[in-house]
Design an enzyme around this catalytic site. Structure first.
Site, short mmCIF file in Angstrom:
data_model
loop_
_atom_site.label_atom_id
_atom_site.label_comp_id
_atom_site.label_asym_id
_atom_site.label_seq_id
_atom_site.Cartn_x
_atom_site.Cartn_y
_atom_site.Cartn_z
N HIS A 33 0.83 -1.20 0.00
CA HIS A 33 0.00 0.00 0.00
C HIS A 33 0.87 1.26 0.00
CE1 HIS A 33 -3.32 -2.65 1.31
NE2 HIS A 33 -4.10 -1.73 0.83
N CYS A 39 0.06 6.63 5.24
CA CYS A 39 -0.37 5.85 6.40
C CYS A 39 -1.82 6.16 6.77
CB CYS A 39 0.51 6.14 7.61
SG CYS A 39 2.22 5.72 7.33
N HIS A 83 -14.15 -15.29 -0.24
CA HIS A 83 -14.95 -14.14 0.19
C HIS A 83 -16.44 -14.43 0.20
CE1 HIS A 83 -11.11 -12.21 -1.07
NE2 HIS A 83 -11.29 -11.65 0.10
N GLY A 303 -12.26 -12.93 27.17
CA GLY A 303 -12.59 -12.91 28.60
C GLY A 303 -11.62 -13.83 29.31
N HIS A 390 -17.35 -36.69 14.55
CA HIS A 390 -18.34 -36.67 13.47
C HIS A 390 -17.86 -37.67 12.44
CE1 HIS A 390 -20.77 -35.38 10.08
NE2 HIS A 390 -21.50 -34.68 10.92
N GLU A 403 -24.52 -34.71 8.05
CA GLU A 403 -25.30 -35.93 8.24
C GLU A 403 -26.59 -35.89 7.40
OE1 GLU A 403 -24.90 -36.77 12.45
OE2 GLU A 403 -27.03 -37.22 12.48
N ARG A 406 -26.70 -38.02 4.37
CA ARG A 406 -27.17 -39.39 4.60
C ARG A 406 -28.66 -39.39 4.91
NH1 ARG A 406 -23.96 -40.60 9.39
NH2 ARG A 406 -22.99 -38.59 9.14
N ARG A 427 -24.05 -41.02 15.72
CA ARG A 427 -22.72 -40.80 15.11
C ARG A 427 -21.59 -41.53 15.83
NH1 ARG A 427 -23.04 -34.36 15.75
NH2 ARG A 427 -24.39 -34.70 13.99
N HIS A 529 -15.60 -33.53 16.89
CA HIS A 529 -16.70 -32.65 16.50
C HIS A 529 -17.34 -31.90 17.66
CE1 HIS A 529 -19.90 -31.26 13.94
NE2 HIS A 529 -20.83 -31.84 14.66
N HIS A 530 -17.65 -32.61 18.74
CA HIS A 530 -18.45 -31.96 19.79
C HIS A 530 -17.99 -32.42 21.16
CE1 HIS A 530 -22.11 -29.77 21.01
NE2 HIS A 530 -22.13 -30.63 22.02
N ARG A 569 -24.04 -36.71 21.61
CA ARG A 569 -25.10 -35.79 21.18
C ARG A 569 -25.73 -36.24 19.86
NH1 ARG A 569 -25.37 -31.74 17.64
NH2 ARG A 569 -23.12 -31.50 17.35
N ILE A 575 -27.81 -26.98 18.04
CA ILE A 575 -28.37 -25.67 17.68
C ILE A 575 -29.66 -25.45 18.47
CG2 ILE A 575 -29.33 -24.29 15.77
CD1 ILE A 575 -26.26 -24.55 15.73
P1 FAD Z 1 -19.83 -21.45 19.60
O1 FAD Z 1 -20.79 -21.25 18.50
O2 FAD Z 1 -18.64 -22.26 19.33
O3 FAD Z 1 -19.41 -19.98 20.10
C1 FAD Z 1 -18.52 -19.79 21.15
C2 FAD Z 1 -17.74 -18.51 20.88
O4 FAD Z 1 -17.03 -18.11 22.04
C3 FAD Z 1 -16.70 -18.71 19.80
O5 FAD Z 1 -16.84 -17.72 18.82
C4 FAD Z 1 -15.37 -18.61 20.54
O6 FAD Z 1 -14.34 -18.09 19.75
C5 FAD Z 1 -15.74 -17.66 21.66
N1 FAD Z 1 -14.86 -17.72 22.82
C6 FAD Z 1 -14.28 -18.83 23.37
N2 FAD Z 1 -13.57 -18.48 24.46
C7 FAD Z 1 -13.69 -17.15 24.61
C8 FAD Z 1 -13.19 -16.21 25.55
N3 FAD Z 1 -12.41 -16.59 26.57
N4 FAD Z 1 -13.49 -14.91 25.38
C9 FAD Z 1 -14.27 -14.50 24.34
N5 FAD Z 1 -14.79 -15.35 23.43
C10 FAD Z 1 -14.51 -16.65 23.58
N6 FAD Z 1 -25.18 -28.71 15.74
C11 FAD Z 1 -26.47 -28.88 15.36
O7 FAD Z 1 -27.35 -28.96 16.21
N7 FAD Z 1 -26.79 -28.93 14.05
C12 FAD Z 1 -25.87 -28.85 13.07
O8 FAD Z 1 -26.22 -28.88 11.90
C13 FAD Z 1 -24.51 -28.72 13.44
N8 FAD Z 1 -23.53 -28.68 12.50
C14 FAD Z 1 -22.24 -28.47 12.89
C15 FAD Z 1 -21.25 -28.37 11.92
C16 FAD Z 1 -19.93 -28.12 12.29
C17 FAD Z 1 -18.87 -28.03 11.23
C18 FAD Z 1 -19.60 -27.97 13.66
C19 FAD Z 1 -18.20 -27.70 14.09
C20 FAD Z 1 -20.59 -28.08 14.62
C21 FAD Z 1 -21.91 -28.33 14.25
N9 FAD Z 1 -22.91 -28.44 15.20
C22 FAD Z 1 -24.20 -28.61 14.81
C23 FAD Z 1 -22.60 -28.19 16.61
C24 FAD Z 1 -22.94 -26.75 16.96
O9 FAD Z 1 -22.64 -25.91 15.88
C25 FAD Z 1 -22.20 -26.26 18.19
O10 FAD Z 1 -22.28 -27.18 19.22
C26 FAD Z 1 -22.82 -24.97 18.66
O11 FAD Z 1 -22.89 -24.07 17.61
C27 FAD Z 1 -22.07 -24.36 19.80
O12 FAD Z 1 -22.63 -23.09 20.02
P2 FAD Z 1 -22.09 -22.17 21.17
O13 FAD Z 1 -22.76 -20.86 21.01
O14 FAD Z 1 -22.18 -22.86 22.45
O15 FAD Z 1 -20.54 -22.04 20.87
C1 SIN Z 2 -24.16 -32.30 10.59
O1 SIN Z 2 -24.80 -31.52 9.89
O2 SIN Z 2 -23.83 -33.43 10.23
C2 SIN Z 2 -23.74 -31.87 11.95
C3 SIN Z 2 -24.92 -31.86 12.79
C4 SIN Z 2 -24.62 -31.73 14.23
O3 SIN Z 2 -23.48 -31.67 14.65
O4 SIN Z 2 -25.60 -31.68 14.98
#
Ligand code: FAD
Ligand code: SIN
Length: 595
Positions: A33, A39, A83, A303, A390, A403, A406, A427, A529-530, A569, A575
């Site tokens: 840049h 700046c 993006h 935090g 997973h 999932e 499937r 799973r 995964h979880h 789970r 969700i």
């Molecule tokens: P998160 O969504 O993980 O959010 C927690 C946030 O807190 C993060 O952004 C993290 O960076 C932040 N954080 C952590 N520590 C700190 C700190 N000290 N200070 C500040 N911020 C912090 N579940 C379903 O039911 N259906 C689905 O279809 C599904 N698909 C999934 C697909 C994938 C690829 C993955 C990985 C998970 C999936 N899950 C699904 C599981 C589900 O997405 C998660 O269990 C759920 O979203 C967790 O939500 P949460 O708000 O508890 O945590």
């Molecule tokens: C998936 O879509 O297979 C993930 C679903 C989940 O973690 O609940």
């Protein structure tokens, strides 16, 4: 606008031109840049960084390059468009593009595609643990000796689905709310969620004539969790699930598509019409509603300690801003919504040694430091050793293949071309079965009718992880599967679909035969995964000690908590859980703060 767009400049930065990075005698964006700008094109006249979210600096990027959506139009590649990814919210350019250092491919933190961004280096986590941070005692003490930087009623730690649900709900119950997020982007694992959000006896199910009940969701969840779940929490999960779908719908969500996930006895996984990923949509809706309510969302802000008064009541959080350092926020109530620790393999392996070295489906911030913060404040833990793999993470590219593929009809075959499991079992069982196959991988096989039923599949095809051929024999042979056996397996499976009963593997749903258009194959293997366990909460989402004493003012929701999902789970229940318990946490935290 401080600089004119130049086609060459933009093409170089966005990587759309065939200009190699080394075509320039510089190795970072600031130097690049500097060849045409001052700046103050990027920075405040004072030279200071604006805040931890880098709001001003990001606005300068956008004033020249356009919004993420606009940039996405110019950056479509054969297999990916970084993006146009699944990032909700107002994504900061600085999450990837760094000024005075090399940029990083943040997408690489989850995926393994060949991102060839100019002036970039490989993404790596450089984050001290919470325990390491406590050694900064001089800096911490200095920050704590000062007056609080600000005062709110409810501080929400984490911007995933639980955090946003809590924040919106706390606001709507009269609280002044602040959200902090340690990552440079919002959404946590929630933004990655794909297959759906479980809910029973919803209007969406009724419109499709799906028979389901709260009792059935309760029973499936307990059974899937090996019956060690806390039944009181599972009762809340299932009985509030319809209300949570309605709450999201009332704020603009589309959850009209309803499909099947493993271990469910009915179609109850709700997702957007056409089958797009549920998580990015839900987080976007929640984010938009938080913004509408003027809730401040602060990124790059971790935090690190829950502050308590002498009487044990929570009085705020010590925050570490990436650029601004330590400061404390006074809050009458704190909601821990920091997610799980699936991305922290060291920690995963400590509780589940058999998962040592496994790759993960999780976002990079899922390290579990929120768990440490809560434990340091006295929180007890529940079911911490239960960690789920997973079954279907793509071997190429590292993409979790939902999932729902499937659930909508795909089968799983091994290299010998044979089915080996009920594809929509829970799973834990599906993952264990895959690990027993040759090479510890398997192949998801589906046709165009399955593809058309779930728009998410088009993303896998675009990413190049799902090779295709009109002939199952050729498809199989090209991938090292026994093609002839694969073709025979498909014929046999179609017979079972016609008969309406899977006498081979007792798969309970047989939505469609695999005989339309082309066939697709995705090679898959299990990935961490979880994390089912976490801090102990009661039915009001109050965080409890190991002696079952409430920590006054501390609430928890989402994957950071334990007890809802037991030992395993069910797909779609996270969700559901994060929205239901996030809402409850927000409401109860706001009420507590008013007291
Ligand atoms: P998160 O969504 O993980 O959010 C927690 C946030 O807190 C993060 O952004 C993290 O960076 C932040 N954080 C952590 N520590 C700190 C700190 N000290 N200070 C500040 N911020 C912090 N579940 C379903 O039911 N259906 C689905 O279809 C599904 N698909 C999934 C697909 C994938 C690829 C993955 C990985 C998970 C999936 N899950 C699904 C599981 C589900 O997405 C998660 O269990 C759920 O979203 C967790 O939500 P949460 O708000 O508890 O945590
Ligand atoms: C998936 O879509 O297979 C993930 C679903 C989940 O973690 O609940």
């Amino acid at each position: 606008m401080k600089m004119k767009k130049s086609a060459v400049y933009l093409a170089a930065i966005l990587g759309t031109a065939s200009l190699a990075p080394n075509a320039f005698a510089v190795d970072n964006l600031a130097d690049f840049h500097a060849q045409s700008m001052e700046c103050d094109s990027c920075h405040l006249p004072s030279g200071e960084l604006s805040n931890d979210s880098l709001t001003y600096e990001n606005a300068q990027c956008q004033s020249c390059h356009g919004t993420l959506e606009e940039v996405a139009k110019d950056t479509d590649r054969k297999n990916y468009n970084a993006h146009a990814s699944h990032f909700p919210g107002d994504v900061s350019c600085t999450a990837c593009h760094s000024g005075h250092e090399k940029s990083v491919d943040y997408c690489d933190s989850c995926h393994s595609f060949k991102f060839d961004m100019p002036f970039s280096k490989k993404w790596q986590r450089h984050e001290p643990t919470i325990a390491e941070l406590t050694k900064d005692s001089a800096d911490r003490k200095a920050a704590l000796a000062l007056a609080p930087a600000e005062t709110v009623d409810v501080l929400v730690v984490g911007t995933g689905g639980a955090g946003f649900s809590a924040a919106v709900s706390a606001h709507d119950n009269g609280a002044k709310v602040l959200m902090i997020e340690k990552e440079p982007v919002i959404g946590g694992n929630a933004k990655l969620a794909a297959g759906g959000m479980n809910a029973a006896w919803t209007d969406q199910q009724k419109a499709k004539n799906i028979k389901d009940s709260v009792e059935s969701m309760f029973k499936d969840t307990m059974k899937g969790g090996h019956n060690i779940n806390n039944p009181k929490l599972v009762k809340i999960l299932s009985s509030h699930s319809k209300a949570s779908v309605d709450w999201l719908t009332s704020m603009g969500a589309d959850l009209n598509d309803v499909g099947r996930m493993g271990g469910a006895s009915a179609n109850r996984a709700h997702r957007p019409t056409g089958g797009a990923g549920v998580g990015a949509h839900v987080v976007q809706v929640l984010y938009d509603n938080a913004v509408k309510r003027n809730i401040e969302i602060r990124m790059n802000s971790r935090g690190v300690e829950i502050l308590k008064a002498d009487n044990g009541q929570v009085k705020g959080v010590l925050v570490k801003g990436k650029y601004k350092g330590y400061y404390w926020v006074k809050a009458s109530a704190v909601v821990m919504a920091t997610g799980g620790f699936g991305k922290n393999n060291e920690r995963v392996a400590k509780y589940a040694p058999k998962l040592k070295g496994f790759t993960s489906t999780n976002q990079p911030g899922a390290t579990g430091d929120g768990l440490d913060v809560a434990i340091n404040a006295g929180a007890g833990t529940t079911d911490i050793k239960y960690i789920q793999a997973h079954p279907t993470l793509s071997v190429k590219g590292g993409v979790m293949v939902t999932e729902a593929v499937r659930g909508n009809g795909a089968i799983l075959v091994n290299r010998e071309g044979k089915r080996f499991v009920n594809e929509i079992t829970t799973r834990d069982k599906a993952a264990a079965a895959i690990l027993k196959q040759t090479g510890k991988t398997a192949f998801l096989i589906f046709d165009d009718s399955v593809r058309k039923s779930l728009s998410k599949i088009n993303k896998y095809i675009k990413l190049g992880v799902a090779p295709t051929d009109a002939s199952p024999v050729k498809l199989g042979n090209s991938l090292g599967i026994n093609g002839k056996a694969l073709a025979a397996t498909i014929v046999q499976y179609n017979k079972l679909v016609k008969a309406g009963k899977d006498t081979d593997f007792a798969r309970p749903n047989l939505p469609r035969a695999l005989n339309e258009g082309s066939y697709y194959a995705i090679e898959v293997t299990p990935g961490v995964h979880h994390t089912m366990g976490g801090v102990t909460i009661d039915t009001k989402t109050e965080v409890m000690t190991n002696d079952n004493q409430v920590i006054p003012g501390l609430f928890g929701a989402g994957e950071v908590t334990g007890g809802i999902h037991g030992a395993n789970r069910l797909g779609g229940n996270a969700i559901s859980g994060i929205v239901t318990f996030g809402r409850l946490a927000g409401e109860n935290a706001a009420k507590f703060a008013k007291k």
